[in-house]
Scaffold this active site. Structure first.
Site, PDB file in Angstrom:
ATOM      1  N   LEU A 153       7.891 -34.777  18.609  1.00 31.70           N
ATOM      2  CA  LEU A 153       7.459 -33.725  17.698  1.00 31.70           C
ATOM      3  C   LEU A 153       8.637 -32.793  17.489  1.00 31.70           C
ATOM      4  O   LEU A 153       9.337 -32.437  18.450  1.00 31.70           O
ATOM      5  CB  LEU A 153       6.276 -32.942  18.271  1.00 31.70           C
ATOM      6  N   GLU A 154       8.873 -32.398  16.258  1.00 32.17           N
ATOM      7  CA  GLU A 154       9.945 -31.454  15.954  1.00 32.17           C
ATOM      8  C   GLU A 154       9.333 -30.073  15.735  1.00 32.17           C
ATOM      9  O   GLU A 154       8.536 -29.874  14.820  1.00 32.17           O
ATOM     10  CB  GLU A 154      10.707 -31.907  14.716  1.00 32.17           C
ATOM     11  N   ILE A 155       9.697 -29.115  16.592  1.00 28.70           N
ATOM     12  CA  ILE A 155       9.202 -27.749  16.498  1.00 28.70           C
ATOM     13  C   ILE A 155      10.270 -26.929  15.776  1.00 28.70           C
ATOM     14  O   ILE A 155      11.412 -26.851  16.230  1.00 28.70           O
ATOM     15  CB  ILE A 155       8.939 -27.147  17.899  1.00 28.70           C
TER      16      ILE A 155
END
Length: 323
Positions: A153-155
């Site tokens: 997941l890219e935050i």
């Protein structure tokens, strides 16, 4: 029934229901998931589609028990969906004006300490939050499809300002890590984020090679599936090329075949989708049609069974490479 966490899903497309299944399968928390979507057939759609995602859960979860226990709730309005939420996760249309209006409505109705996440494919949080009173609350949480299986997941904080959104980022990381995910916090907002940029770079060169007649679309897929695909599933490109340099590591690798690398970069394809001049016939129209026809001929219309097989194999691969 008491819940450890109340999470609202706004937008029930493929990504939204995939995330809903993931949240409902949390191993250590009792999570209530509320789904809101204005589509008129929402309940029927959830009953038909969500079980397919739940079947991938390590714990057997029945849709009927989720409804009867109120672990899964269908909201009749946006306000009722978010009014008691600890987390609001949005998967709406990829339109700037829509998202800006939506987030101002969510902010007005949700609790002051609720986390706000957007699963956008490319619209920065700083753009989406321009109508919010406190845009620092909004984070991009960009998944790789399907998110109920894929670990990354890219935050992305608004403006890439992780310090300004420190508390939200920390709480977000804690939650996803508790689900066994491996989030990465980007230090800068950038179009497409990291995963898409890497995959689109490969796609661009693949299209170029097919257009030049070097190889067919089906053969490109086979090359990827039987070379860098499995290799990069085990270790990423930097580790792999570091190993490829032997005792010299990445420096040795670049020294040995740097000329070939540069020659490939110099000769890289420059295909263009031609969407910048709607008043003229796109120069890309012919190659796009020819390529799509070639892919259609190779694979036909993909079925639910095809997607299920992909997901099962992906899960098996991740179980092996992440041990």
């Amino acid at each position: 029934m008491s819940f450890d966490l109340r999470l609202s899903i706004v937008g029930s497309g493929t990504i939204g229901l995939s995330f809903a299944a993931l949240h409902l399968s949390h191993p250590s928390k009792q999570v209530q998931v509320t789904i809101y979507d204005p589509r008129p057939d929402l309940k029927e759609y959830i009953e038909t589609t969500l079980p397919g995602y739940l079947s991938d859960s390590p714990n057997e979860i029945q849709l009927s028990s989720l409804f009867s226990s109120s672990r899964l709730v269908i909201a009749s309005s946006l306000t009722s969906a978010v009014s008691s939420a600890d987390i609001v996760q949005e998967q709406g249309p990829e339109k700037v004006a829509f998202k800006q209006d939506l987030w101002s409505q969510i902010e007005a109705a949700a609790p002051e300490n609720a986390l706000f996440w957007s699963s956008t494919s490319g619209i920065p949080a700083s753009v989406q939050g321009r109508k919010m009173r406190d845009p620092s609350r909004l984070l991009v949480v960009h998944p790789f499809n399907p998110p109920h299986i894929m670990l990354i997941l890219e935050i992305v904080p608004p403006g890439g300002d992780a310090e300004g959104s420190a508390e939200s980022v920390a709480r977000t990381l804690d939650y996803w890590r508790s689900l066994g995910r491996n989030p990465v916090v980007l230090k800068e907002e950038i179009t497409g984020f990291v995963a898409n940029r890497l995959s689109f770079a490969l796609l661009r060169e693949a299209i170029h090679l097919v257009n030049e007649g070097v190889v067919s679309a089906e053969e490109v897929d086979r090359v990827v599936e039987e070379s860098m695909g499995p290799r990069w599933a085990v270790k990423g490109p930097f580790w792999s090329y570091h190993a490829g340099g032997g005792s010299g590591g990445l420096r040795g690798f670049l020294d040995k075949i740097g000329d070939t690398i540069q020659a490939c970069w110099d000769d890289a394809g420059n295909v263009n989708l031609g969407r910048n001049d709607p008043g003229q016939q796109s120069p890309s129209a012919n190659w796009q049609e020819a390529l799509c026809d070639q892919v259609d001929k190779a694979y036909g219309r993909l079925t639910e069974g095809d997607l299920r097989e992909r997901d099962q194999k992906t899960r098996q691969l991740l179980q092996i490479t992440r041990k």
